[in-house]
Design an enzyme around this catalytic site. Structure first.
Site, PDB file in Angstrom:
ATOM      1  N   HIS A  72      59.957 -17.016 -12.152  1.00  0.00           N
ATOM      2  CA  HIS A  72      60.856 -16.540 -13.214  1.00  0.00           C
ATOM      3  C   HIS A  72      61.602 -15.295 -12.751  1.00  0.00           C
ATOM      4  CE1 HIS A  72      59.421 -18.785 -16.932  1.00  0.00           C
ATOM      5  NE2 HIS A  72      58.706 -19.283 -15.931  1.00  0.00           N
ATOM      6  N   TYR A 196      59.574 -12.706 -25.562  1.00  0.00           N
ATOM      7  CA  TYR A 196      58.774 -11.705 -26.273  1.00  0.00           C
ATOM      8  C   TYR A 196      59.545 -11.386 -27.554  1.00  0.00           C
ATOM      9  CZ  TYR A 196      55.855 -10.779 -22.137  1.00  0.00           C
ATOM     10  OH  TYR A 196      54.980 -10.883 -21.093  1.00  0.00           O
ATOM     11  N   PRO A 288      47.320  -7.320 -23.609  1.00  0.00           N
ATOM     12  CA  PRO A 288      47.963  -8.309 -22.732  1.00  0.00           C
ATOM     13  C   PRO A 288      49.490  -8.313 -22.745  1.00  0.00           C
ATOM     14  CG  PRO A 288      46.951  -9.392 -24.619  1.00  0.00           C
ATOM     15  CD  PRO A 288      46.564  -7.960 -24.701  1.00  0.00           C
ATOM     16  N   LYS A 292      49.267  -7.556 -17.398  1.00  0.00           N
ATOM     17  CA  LYS A 292      48.805  -6.799 -16.228  1.00  0.00           C
ATOM     18  C   LYS A 292      47.347  -7.016 -15.827  1.00  0.00           C
ATOM     19  CE  LYS A 292      52.442  -4.742 -14.971  1.00  0.00           C
ATOM     20  NZ  LYS A 292      53.109  -5.957 -14.498  1.00  0.00           N
ATOM     21  N   TYR A 380      57.161  -4.633 -15.017  1.00  0.00           N
ATOM     22  CA  TYR A 380      56.734  -5.996 -15.333  1.00  0.00           C
ATOM     23  C   TYR A 380      56.489  -6.803 -14.055  1.00  0.00           C
ATOM     24  CZ  TYR A 380      56.337 -10.300 -17.999  1.00  0.00           C
ATOM     25  OH  TYR A 380      55.864 -11.467 -18.561  1.00  0.00           O
TER      26      TYR A 380
HETATM   27  P1  FAD Z   1      36.797 -12.050 -15.943  1.00  0.00           P
HETATM   28  O1  FAD Z   1      37.876 -13.049 -15.803  1.00  0.00           O
HETATM   29  O2  FAD Z   1      36.371 -11.656 -17.317  1.00  0.00           O
HETATM   30  O3  FAD Z   1      35.546 -12.585 -15.131  1.00  0.00           O
HETATM   31  C1  FAD Z   1      34.252 -12.032 -15.244  1.00  0.00           C
HETATM   32  C2  FAD Z   1      33.219 -13.096 -14.954  1.00  0.00           C
HETATM   33  O4  FAD Z   1      31.924 -12.513 -15.007  1.00  0.00           O
HETATM   34  C3  FAD Z   1      33.240 -14.212 -15.985  1.00  0.00           C
HETATM   35  O5  FAD Z   1      33.283 -15.463 -15.339  1.00  0.00           O
HETATM   36  C4  FAD Z   1      31.952 -14.003 -16.759  1.00  0.00           C
HETATM   37  O6  FAD Z   1      31.422 -15.231 -17.259  1.00  0.00           O
HETATM   38  C5  FAD Z   1      31.072 -13.372 -15.708  1.00  0.00           C
HETATM   39  N1  FAD Z   1      29.956 -12.584 -16.269  1.00  0.00           N
HETATM   40  C6  FAD Z   1      29.964 -11.786 -17.367  1.00  0.00           C
HETATM   41  N2  FAD Z   1      28.773 -11.244 -17.575  1.00  0.00           N
HETATM   42  C7  FAD Z   1      27.969 -11.698 -16.583  1.00  0.00           C
HETATM   43  C8  FAD Z   1      26.607 -11.483 -16.274  1.00  0.00           C
HETATM   44  N3  FAD Z   1      25.829 -10.709 -17.038  1.00  0.00           N
HETATM   45  N4  FAD Z   1      26.087 -12.105 -15.175  1.00  0.00           N
HETATM   46  C9  FAD Z   1      26.865 -12.910 -14.407  1.00  0.00           C
HETATM   47  N5  FAD Z   1      28.184 -13.147 -14.666  1.00  0.00           N
HETATM   48  C10 FAD Z   1      28.713 -12.550 -15.750  1.00  0.00           C
HETATM   49  N6  FAD Z   1      46.352 -10.698 -17.298  1.00  0.00           N
HETATM   50  C11 FAD Z   1      47.510 -10.812 -16.589  1.00  0.00           C
HETATM   51  O7  FAD Z   1      47.605 -10.236 -15.504  1.00  0.00           O
HETATM   52  N7  FAD Z   1      48.579 -11.542 -17.021  1.00  0.00           N
HETATM   53  C12 FAD Z   1      48.528 -12.191 -18.207  1.00  0.00           C
HETATM   54  O8  FAD Z   1      49.493 -12.892 -18.535  1.00  0.00           O
HETATM   55  C13 FAD Z   1      47.337 -12.059 -19.028  1.00  0.00           C
HETATM   56  N8  FAD Z   1      47.228 -12.678 -20.210  1.00  0.00           N
HETATM   57  C14 FAD Z   1      46.021 -12.682 -20.861  1.00  0.00           C
HETATM   58  C15 FAD Z   1      45.916 -13.399 -22.027  1.00  0.00           C
HETATM   59  C16 FAD Z   1      44.684 -13.430 -22.685  1.00  0.00           C
HETATM   60  C17 FAD Z   1      44.591 -14.233 -23.967  1.00  0.00           C
HETATM   61  C18 FAD Z   1      43.551 -12.766 -22.177  1.00  0.00           C
HETATM   62  C19 FAD Z   1      42.203 -12.837 -22.864  1.00  0.00           C
HETATM   63  C20 FAD Z   1      43.666 -12.029 -21.014  1.00  0.00           C
HETATM   64  C21 FAD Z   1      44.902 -11.977 -20.354  1.00  0.00           C
HETATM   65  N9  FAD Z   1      45.034 -11.274 -19.170  1.00  0.00           N
HETATM   66  C22 FAD Z   1      46.235 -11.312 -18.507  1.00  0.00           C
HETATM   67  C23 FAD Z   1      43.908 -10.533 -18.620  1.00  0.00           C
HETATM   68  C24 FAD Z   1      43.144 -11.323 -17.559  1.00  0.00           C
HETATM   69  O9  FAD Z   1      42.778 -12.593 -18.059  1.00  0.00           O
HETATM   70  C25 FAD Z   1      41.906 -10.531 -17.139  1.00  0.00           C
HETATM   71  O10 FAD Z   1      42.308  -9.229 -16.802  1.00  0.00           O
HETATM   72  C26 FAD Z   1      41.182 -11.193 -15.951  1.00  0.00           C
HETATM   73  O11 FAD Z   1      40.459 -12.310 -16.391  1.00  0.00           O
HETATM   74  C27 FAD Z   1      40.230 -10.216 -15.260  1.00  0.00           C
HETATM   75  O12 FAD Z   1      39.495 -10.883 -14.262  1.00  0.00           O
HETATM   76  P2  FAD Z   1      38.022 -10.434 -13.888  1.00  0.00           P
HETATM   77  O13 FAD Z   1      37.598 -11.340 -12.804  1.00  0.00           O
HETATM   78  O14 FAD Z   1      38.001  -8.975 -13.698  1.00  0.00           O
HETATM   79  O15 FAD Z   1      37.175 -10.682 -15.214  1.00  0.00           O
HETATM   80  C1  DHB Z   2      51.097 -14.900 -20.790  1.00  0.00           C
HETATM   81  C2  DHB Z   2      50.167 -13.940 -21.160  1.00  0.00           C
HETATM   82  C3  DHB Z   2      50.584 -12.639 -21.366  1.00  0.00           C
HETATM   83  O1  DHB Z   2      49.678 -11.704 -21.709  1.00  0.00           O
HETATM   84  C4  DHB Z   2      51.912 -12.285 -21.216  1.00  0.00           C
HETATM   85  O2  DHB Z   2      52.278 -11.004 -21.436  1.00  0.00           O
HETATM   86  C5  DHB Z   2      52.836 -13.247 -20.845  1.00  0.00           C
HETATM   87  C6  DHB Z   2      52.419 -14.558 -20.636  1.00  0.00           C
HETATM   88  C7  DHB Z   2      50.637 -16.287 -20.563  1.00  0.00           C
HETATM   89  O3  DHB Z   2      49.448 -16.555 -20.755  1.00  0.00           O
HETATM   90  O4  DHB Z   2      51.466 -17.151 -20.211  1.00  0.00           O
END
Ligand code: FAD
Ligand code: DHB
Length: 384
Positions: A72, A196, A288, A292, A380
């Site tokens: 994009h 947005y 979100p 980021k 962004y």
């Molecule tokens: P997580 O993905 O949370 O992974 C942690 C892992 O640890 C999980 O698999 C969990 O099951 C495991 N775990 C937890 N506790 C334990 C335990 N006690 N023992 C063993 N394992 C355990 N970010 C963006 O950059 N762009 C976006 O567009 C965006 N949109 C989002 C939309 C939504 C709806 C949400 C919820 C988040 C969004 N994010 C976005 C944020 C992004 O999803 C997270 O920042 C990302 O998942 C972080 O990755 P991580 O590996 O640090 O943590």
């Molecule tokens: C998506 C999630 C976001 O948090 C965002 O700012 C833009 C797009 C997505 O899941 O596509």
């Protein structure tokens, strides 16, 4: 059992760290509480910064991302009955984002780890961290894993951060008075770029996953119950908030996933204690709106990989000692940007007419001033 780096959590942070360490000849074991199917199906982020794409491609896990990801060159801000495009190609030439589901990144990383004979353990119970300032080890389900270093990649609700003794961490937190209802639907996107939308009824976001699947988010009350959001209500609300410019019709289809995510900003400092290093959501959460979270997790993991590679190659802990400080600068920039995008686009129950006018005035500024639009665009797509 012994390994160089014990990794807690098989989200994007833990899996990518394990893969990058493998490429540097460093051994690791990943311990994940959930099943493989569960982590591969968990629908979350979708926006990858250029730096995140570059990291995945350089690590040899970008083949499907390059084939199926949707590049994009801009986003739309929609408010006051008009659409305003933020053109990345003009404001930040050569930089763009790619839309590719987080669970697809997770699938690609799991496949790469398993193909290389990586040690990933799913559905492990009762993970506990021990002796973090001495000879660290992890216990789980009756087993013991001795490590030189532990990487806490277990997200916001994991065990790693709470294993750090009280008084060591300083926590900064902001709760927002709303949540996001996220929806995945089998319907072609109604627009080519992300929208947005700021609306008096609340914020709405139109995103996508593929030419056949769309992703949407709605600002909802913080205690929203999915039971109160049947599919018809979701579509009616999305239409009310998005069909606000002439000629735009929202296509509807089958809803295949729905979830509510609370909104918060959170930072724990420092991101390390003894031989435990935190990466990704275990150390910080952003609302979100700025897309980021996943990108910050990847940036942490890049920094941690470099520091661990130097440590295991030369015994020098200089980069490891500076890991937290190196990450926190970027983390706070992302906190600020995410807070800024959130306040720009959401409605707040306690805001008065004056505050609403200020918000609209700021939106007008962002969409008409080259300087302000560039600020949005460069944050962004990702500051390097
Ligand atoms: P997580 O993905 O949370 O992974 C942690 C892992 O640890 C999980 O698999 C969990 O099951 C495991 N775990 C937890 N506790 C334990 C335990 N006690 N023992 C063993 N394992 C355990 N970010 C963006 O950059 N762009 C976006 O567009 C965006 N949109 C989002 C939309 C939504 C709806 C949400 C919820 C988040 C969004 N994010 C976005 C944020 C992004 O999803 C997270 O920042 C990302 O998942 C972080 O990755 P991580 O590996 O640090 O943590
Ligand atoms: C998506 C999630 C976001 O948090 C965002 O700012 C833009 C797009 C997505 O899941 O596509």
């Amino acid at each position: 059992m012994r390994t160089q780096v014990g990794i807690i959590g098989a989200g994007p942070a833990g899996l990518l760290l394990s893969h990058l360490l493998h490429l540097r000849g460093i051994s690791s074991v990943v311990l994940e509480r959930r099943s493989r199917e569960y982590v591969e199906r968990r629908v979350r982020a979708g926006v990858l910064e250029q730096g995140t794409v570059d990291t995945l491609v350089a690590a040899g896990v970008g083949e499907r991302l390059l084939r199926e990801g949707l590049p994009h060159e801009g986003i739309e801000l929609r408010y006051g009955g008009a659409a305003h495009r933020i053109p990345f190609e003009k404001l930040v030439p050569g930089r763009r984002i790619t839309v590719y589901g987080q669970q697809e990144v997770v699938k690609d990383l799991i496949a790469a780890r398993l193909e290389a004979g990586g040690d990933l353990r799913f559905e492990v119970d009762d993970v506990e961290l021990h002796d973090l300032t001495g000879a660290p080890y992890v216990t789980f389900g009756g087993d013991r894993l001795d490590c030189e270093v532990i990487a806490g990649c277990d997200g916001f609700h994991g065990v790693s951060r709470p294993s750090i003794p009280e008084g060591v961490l300083t926590v900064f937190e902001r709760e927002y008075p709303f949540a996001w209802l996220g929806v995945l639907a089998r319907v072609r996107p109604s627009a080519e770029e992300l929208i947005y939308a700021r609306n008096e009824r609340g914020f709405a976001l139109h995103s996508m996953r593929s030419p056949e699947v769309s992703r949407f988010y709605l600002q909802v009350p913080p205690d929203a119950d999915l039971a109160d959001w049947p599919d018809e209500r979701v579509w009616a609300e999305l239409k009310a908030r998005l069909e606000t410019v002439p000629g735009f019709t929202l296509e509807t289809g089958e809803i295949i996933e729905k979830g509510v995510t609370p909104m918060r900003g959170f930072v724990a400092e420092p991101m390390q204690y003894g031989r435990l290093y935190l990466a990704g959501d275990s150390a910080h959460i952003v609302p979100p709106t700025g897309a980021k979270g996943l990108n910050l997790a990847v940036a942490d993991v890049n920094a941690l990989t470099e520091a661990l590679a130097a440590y295991f190659a030369t015994g020098s802990a200089g980069l490891l000692d500076g890991y937290s400080a190196a990450c926190l600068r970027r983390v706070w920039r992302a906190q600020h940007f995410s807070w800024w995008m959130t306040t720009l686009l959401h409605t707040f129950d306690d805001e008065d007419a004056y505050a609403r006018r200020l918000q609209l005035s700021y939106l007008d500024y962002v969409t008409s001033s080259m300087a302000a639009a560039t600020t949005l665009a460069e944050n962004y797509v990702g500051l390097s």
